[in-house]
Each structure stands twice: as C-alpha cells, then as structure tokens.
Write a protein that holds these residues in place. Structure first.
Motif, PDB file in Angstrom:
ATOM      1  N   PRO A  21       0.827  -1.200   0.000  1.00  0.00           N
ATOM      2  CA  PRO A  21       0.000   0.000   0.000  1.00  0.00           C
ATOM      3  C   PRO A  21       0.862   1.251   0.000  1.00  0.00           C
ATOM      4  O   PRO A  21       1.997   1.236   0.457  1.00  0.00           O
ATOM      5  CB  PRO A  21      -0.792  -0.102   1.303  1.00  0.00           C
ATOM      6  CG  PRO A  21      -0.594  -1.464   1.799  1.00  0.00           C
ATOM      7  CD  PRO A  21       0.627  -2.012   1.158  1.00  0.00           C
ATOM      8  N   LYS A  22       0.319   2.311  -0.497  1.00  0.00           N
ATOM      9  CA  LYS A  22       1.030   3.578  -0.554  1.00  0.00           C
ATOM     10  C   LYS A  22       0.906   4.320   0.767  1.00  0.00           C
ATOM     11  O   LYS A  22      -0.043   4.144   1.503  1.00  0.00           O
ATOM     12  CB  LYS A  22       0.434   4.474  -1.638  1.00  0.00           C
ATOM     13  CG  LYS A  22       0.504   3.935  -3.012  1.00  0.00           C
ATOM     14  CD  LYS A  22      -0.185   4.912  -3.940  1.00  0.00           C
ATOM     15  CE  LYS A  22      -0.538   4.256  -5.244  1.00  0.00           C
ATOM     16  NZ  LYS A  22      -1.357   5.135  -6.070  1.00  0.00           N
ATOM     17  N   VAL A  24       0.167   7.895   1.918  1.00  0.00           N
ATOM     18  CA  VAL A  24      -0.436   9.092   1.348  1.00  0.00           C
ATOM     19  C   VAL A  24      -0.178  10.258   2.285  1.00  0.00           C
ATOM     20  O   VAL A  24      -0.399  10.154   3.494  1.00  0.00           O
ATOM     21  CB  VAL A  24      -1.956   8.883   1.153  1.00  0.00           C
ATOM     22  CG1 VAL A  24      -2.587  10.124   0.569  1.00  0.00           C
ATOM     23  CG2 VAL A  24      -2.213   7.677   0.279  1.00  0.00           C
ATOM     24  N   GLN A  33      -2.182   3.676   3.606  1.00  0.00           N
ATOM     25  CA  GLN A  33      -3.341   3.135   2.896  1.00  0.00           C
ATOM     26  C   GLN A  33      -3.561   1.695   3.339  1.00  0.00           C
ATOM     27  O   GLN A  33      -2.641   0.882   3.354  1.00  0.00           O
ATOM     28  CB  GLN A  33      -3.116   3.198   1.392  1.00  0.00           C
ATOM     29  CG  GLN A  33      -4.318   2.764   0.598  1.00  0.00           C
ATOM     30  CD  GLN A  33      -4.079   2.884  -0.891  1.00  0.00           C
ATOM     31  OE1 GLN A  33      -2.975   3.136  -1.335  1.00  0.00           O
ATOM     32  NE2 GLN A  33      -5.118   2.693  -1.665  1.00  0.00           N
ATOM     33  N   GLY A  46      -2.264  -2.551   6.556  1.00  0.00           N
ATOM     34  CA  GLY A  46      -1.418  -1.591   5.851  1.00  0.00           C
ATOM     35  C   GLY A  46       0.035  -1.909   6.129  1.00  0.00           C
ATOM     36  O   GLY A  46       0.370  -2.482   7.167  1.00  0.00           O
ATOM     37  N   ASP A  48       4.204  -0.253   5.456  1.00  0.00           N
ATOM     38  CA  ASP A  48       5.153   0.716   4.920  1.00  0.00           C
ATOM     39  C   ASP A  48       6.506   0.023   4.839  1.00  0.00           C
ATOM     40  O   ASP A  48       7.129  -0.254   5.871  1.00  0.00           O
ATOM     41  CB  ASP A  48       5.226   1.940   5.824  1.00  0.00           C
ATOM     42  CG  ASP A  48       6.219   2.980   5.332  1.00  0.00           C
ATOM     43  OD1 ASP A  48       6.746   2.841   4.206  1.00  0.00           O
ATOM     44  OD2 ASP A  48       6.471   3.943   6.078  1.00  0.00           O
TER      45      ASP A  48
END
Length: 97
Positions: A21-22, A24, A33, A46, A48
């Motif tokens: 996921p990005k 944002v 996200q 999610g 990162d």
C-alpha cells in the motif's frame, strides 16, 4: 456466402490487491493506505516497506501497529488462506513498537 462476424472481447482479469500500500501525505501528516482482507476478525492491513511498519485494523474497531515487520510476513498475511490463523501464529505478540 455468409460471413461470420467474430466479436473480440477482452478477457477480464480479477482485480488484485496491491502488495504494498502507498503512504499518502495529507498536509504534514502521512496516512498509511489500508488493504481490505477477508477475515472474520481483521478488516484491513497496511504496510510501509520503508519503515517496516504494519498496521492491522480489527473488526472490533481497534487498530494496532507492529514495527520491524519483514515484507515477507506482510505478504504472507495478505496471501494467507486464513488471515486470522496466520496472524495468531506469526504476528501476534511479536513485532511490538
């Protein structure tokens, strides 16, 4: 002579969820996200990759952060046949922030 008209159709591919996921940015705040998952206990996950931080949202309404999570663990959770069982066996009580 009859002409046969063949109509070309596009093959529809199933929509795949992103594996990463990005993050944002909303002003100064960064929001991870979340990817929805099929589970009776977990609603979304999610991740990162830059910080190796994972966030898991449970159906009870609580969200928990996990730190130092390898990408293989995140991908394993997303692809698990049983998301809840994978969480219990691999993630729960580990990767505390």
């Amino acid at each position: 002579m009859l002409q046969h008209h063949i109509r070309k159709t596009r093959k529809l591919r199933p929509r795949l969820l992103p594996l990463r996921p990005k993050i944002v940015k909303l002003g100064r705040m960064e929001v991870m996200q979340m990817v929805p998952v099929r589970s009776s206990a977990i609603t979304a996950v999610g991740y990162d990759a830059a910080t190796r931080r994972m966030k898991i949202a449970f159906k009870q309404g609580r969200t928990y952060d996990y730190c130092g999570v390898p990408s293989e663990v995140y991908q394993g959770l997303i692809n698990a046949r049983s998301v809840g069982t994978y969480y219990d066996r691999v993630i729960r009580d580990r990767y505390q922030c």
